[in-house]
Structure formats: structure tokens, C-alpha cells
Scaffold this active site. Sequence first.
Site, PDB file in Angstrom:
ATOM      1  N   VAL A 212     -58.364  37.185  22.000  1.00 37.67           N
ATOM      2  CA  VAL A 212     -58.677  38.239  21.565  1.00 37.67           C
ATOM      3  C   VAL A 212     -57.880  38.592  20.339  1.00 37.67           C
ATOM      4  O   VAL A 212     -57.878  39.088  19.599  1.00 37.67           O
ATOM      5  CB  VAL A 212     -58.832  39.555  22.604  1.00 37.67           C
ATOM      6  CG1 VAL A 212     -59.305  40.639  21.767  1.00 37.67           C
ATOM      7  CG2 VAL A 212     -59.701  39.230  23.499  1.00 37.67           C
ATOM      8  N   GLU A 230     -49.253  42.085  21.371  1.00 38.90           N
ATOM      9  CA  GLU A 230     -48.533  41.794  22.646  1.00 38.90           C
ATOM     10  C   GLU A 230     -49.371  40.875  23.584  1.00 38.90           C
ATOM     11  O   GLU A 230     -50.334  41.381  24.209  1.00 38.90           O
ATOM     12  CB  GLU A 230     -48.246  43.114  23.272  1.00 38.90           C
ATOM     13  CG  GLU A 230     -47.307  44.054  22.390  1.00 38.90           C
ATOM     14  CD  GLU A 230     -45.950  43.298  22.508  1.00 38.90           C
ATOM     15  OE1 GLU A 230     -45.346  42.377  23.115  1.00 38.90           O
ATOM     16  OE2 GLU A 230     -44.987  43.915  21.849  1.00 38.90           O
ATOM     17  N   CYS A 264     -48.249  40.856  32.163  1.00 36.25           N
ATOM     18  CA  CYS A 264     -47.910  39.866  31.110  1.00 36.25           C
ATOM     19  C   CYS A 264     -46.428  39.281  31.201  1.00 36.25           C
ATOM     20  O   CYS A 264     -46.403  38.295  30.557  1.00 36.25           O
ATOM     21  CB  CYS A 264     -48.190  40.560  29.472  1.00 36.25           C
ATOM     22  SG  CYS A 264     -47.016  41.843  29.390  1.00 36.25           S
TER      23      CYS A 264
END
Length: 541
Positions: A212, A230, A264
Amino acid sequence: MSQTSTITVSSAARPYTTAEQAAEAHDRLVKTFASGKTKSLRWRKWQLKQFWWMVTDNEDAICRALAADLGRPDMETLVVECTVMKQLILDQIEHLEEWAADDPIPEADFIFRTIGKARIRKEPRGVALVLGAWNTPVLVTFAPAVAAVAAGCCVLMKPSELPVASQNLMADLVKSYLDPEAIQLVTGGAAETSELLELKFDHIFHTGSVKVGKIVLTAAAKHMAPVVLELGGQGPAIVTGSVDPNIAAKRIAWAKYMNAGQICTCVNHVFVDPSIHDQFVERLVYWTAKFAGEGDLQVSNIINKANYNRLSGLLANTKGKVHQSHKSNEATNTFAPAVVSDVKPQDALLNDEIFGPICPVIKATYREAVEDINSRPNPLAAYIFSNDRSEINYILDNTLSGGVTVNDLMMHGILPGTPFGGVGESGMGAYHGKYGFLAFTHLRAVVEIPFWLDSLMAWRYPPYDIKNKSNVAVKNKLGFRRGETMEDQVIGRGRFPSWTTVGVAVAVAGTLGAQWSRGGLGPLDGVISSLQSAVRGAVKV
């Protein structure tokens, strides 16, 4: 003092924001920014404090929303979403005036610095789009928005649609607490996000996948909009033979337990030195089972069935040995944490970021680990467990990641005053603290040249006269010599001293030296000799 919020938590599906509604919200923000309203420091402080009360008043609601979306324990939500969020808000409020103030330019010469008032203005970029992720939805949606507001931008937020209760709650909170003329939130899935990206924004901030992220970057390029991405990556941990395998295993098991590994910056896989490998695996299996619960499985849920099935497929296809103390619950998407030992670098577990509570362990020295890390895209985070400075330095010198924590996990991401961001495929740009403020800020150089200086700068006008070349000559003020080799370079003397510093040192050394030559200074004799030597060496580059 907080107050009881009347906002309810609901997982009931709501209609997404239509394209027309999103366009209207965008137009409203564009007009507000053009009015100059958000440039006011008073407005910024007011809205930052509203963010504070929005989170403080609704911590219970945020916990309930994340429990509904991810089955997450309240303590995890308070730490991951609320505590970090509130610290970031306070940081922006405390330093707002300092960060927003003009910066002088010390490198400018006397005329530009004093007469020309050379400075750097901090200008808000304009209307910013913040695209949030589903794993820590409140934090990764609101934290960039806080930085944007501090910088003086208008903000349009679009949280992930997957954690429905969190999405609904954030939509209600923004309407209830924040200035609708400058801060808006829209909802939607992939189709709505694609339409949103067709609008012109002055800055886009995206937290999510690499896939994305590339779509966002392409859309931003159409309008030449700067971005912060990020993303994530296969964050490795290297456990060398110089550490206690028990404490290393305990901390790694904790990281994989947090939010069921759906963070993440979570460790993806672990390289362990052969000398402690077996003991480490035994302790990692122990701590993983202990954190998962003595009886029933106690861990956050996987976000949806697709990701649950993806993780199940990874375990089914691995060639390694699976250690799993509990049974997973497909009905609730609750995946039992697993340790997988005897994993080879080519294993299917290491093809992509796992993003779940599966921890592969690879037997390798730290030098072998570095080779493997460098064969993959740069991760968002890397972790080193070592008590040997030479090992730590070798790993730092020979790898590249967004950030590093030594002998623990994820701490660099919450450390105040540090940039949080990726590199390469793990992202670009950074935020948190001042770095977040600067991410949404244009640094605008300004210098004011008075008309009366024209006579001193007449040499710049045509017709040119080569006799005036001395006006543009650049002298070698550093004093380095032609023919120097790499071995001649002096490293470790610190920054080159200003001539004022050198002048003061020369004057002091000269005065004391004269006294010394007339009869000495007793116990200060050695100090004077050292000072004079330092002055002579200070001017060598």
C-alpha cells in the site's frame, strides 16, 4: 482532571464516508488553511490540549474498543495506545513555541547574519492526509495528526476500516473534541481510500504495508506531495554467545506476545549463536507458554480470518520444529504463540514479514546473521543481544535498519526525542517529538538585504570585470594541504574549533606561558605545557 465520557463503543457497521462527503471535508480544510487560522500558536496549543483530553477522558472506551477488535488486554492498550499517545502530545505542547520559532543561521557570514537577519522560518505544509493502520489504530492515526496540528497544518484522517469498533470510536471522538474547520476524519475501505488519494494534499502520512505504501507514493507523486511512509519489514534479533539466554528469551517472548506479534517493530525471527542455541530455545519455549496463560489461551486475537489462515499456513509449511503449548481457536481468530526451531534461512517462514505470534529461531553466529540480514530488505527495527562491545559495533557498522534496541525490544520506538521511521522498503521519513513537527513543516530560508548595501555589491552586475574575482574567492580556511592521503586524516578531535575559541586559548596560553618563562607556576607547569600543545594541535584538521 479527566471527566467521564458519554461516548459509546460499538462494532456495528456504519456507512463509509462517500466520495462527495470526503471532497467536501477536503475543500473545507483547504479554505481553513488559506485563512491562516491554523498558523496561530494559540490555536495549535488549544487543539493539542483537546487531543490530550480526548485520550484522557476516553481511556476506558479505547480499551473496550480494542478488546472488541483484537481481544487485547486492557494493560496492553493503555501502554501501546494511551501512554505513548499522551507522552507525544505533552512533548508537542511543551516544545511548541521553541520548535515553531525562527532559527538563526550561524553558518552565515557577519553581513547576512546580522544586517541581513538570515533565518529559517517554520512554515506548515498545508492540508495533510493521515492514513492509519489496524494493528495499533488509535496511536498510528492520532499521533501523526498531533504532529501535523503542532506544525500548523489542517488534517484529514482516514483510520483503517478493519478494527471497526476503534474506527467508529475515533470518528465520534474527533467530532466531539476537535475543531471541525481544521481537523476531519473520514472512513472507508480500499475503494474509498483510492478516491481519497486522487485529491490534492500538501503532505501524506501512511502507516501500513509496503504494498500500500507504493500505491500511496505513486498517488502523492501526481501532486508532488511529500510523504512519510511508516512500513515494516522482517525485523531480526541477533542473540550472541555473550548474553544470558534466559533473559534474552524472556524479552523476545514478551515482544511476540504483545498484540499477538502484530506490531511493526516486533521481532520477526531470531539468530542465536550455536554455543547457547539449545538453551535459548528451551527458555523461549518456556516463556512463550508461560505468557500465553497457565490454563486457557490468553493473547490478543488476529485481526481477521484471512490473516489467521495466513499464519496457519506458515506453520503448516515450515520445515522447522514447531513448539506450541496451547491450541489455537479458529472461531475467535486466537492464534496460539509458537516457537519454531531448526529453521533454515530458505524456510517459508522467512519469505515475508510474519506479523503474528510465530518466532522462528535460526542457529547462526552474529557474523552469519549479518550476512543474512544484508541479503534482505532493510527492516524497520533490528535487535542485538550482546554484552560484547565489539560484537555490537560490528552489527551496527555492517547493517542498516530504521532503528535499533540493544538487549531489549522496541524501546527505541518510544524513546522521547528520537526519530521513528524506516529506511528503504521499511519506509521513508520519521516522526515523534521534534521529528514529527518537522515532518509536516517546510523549512523556509529568509534573508533581508538592505538597499544601501548595493554599493558594496556593485561588482555582481554586468558588464563583469574579472578584476573583481577576489569578491567571490573561497579561501582554504581549514588549512589542509594538497597531496594528503586517507591515512593523513585526523579523526577524533571533535568539531573544528571556532577562531574565537582558538583566540581565547592562545591568549590564555600566551599570558600564562610568559609567567611560566619568568619563573614557572609550580604545579601548573604541566597544565601550561599541555594547553600550549592543545592550541598548536587545535588548528590541525
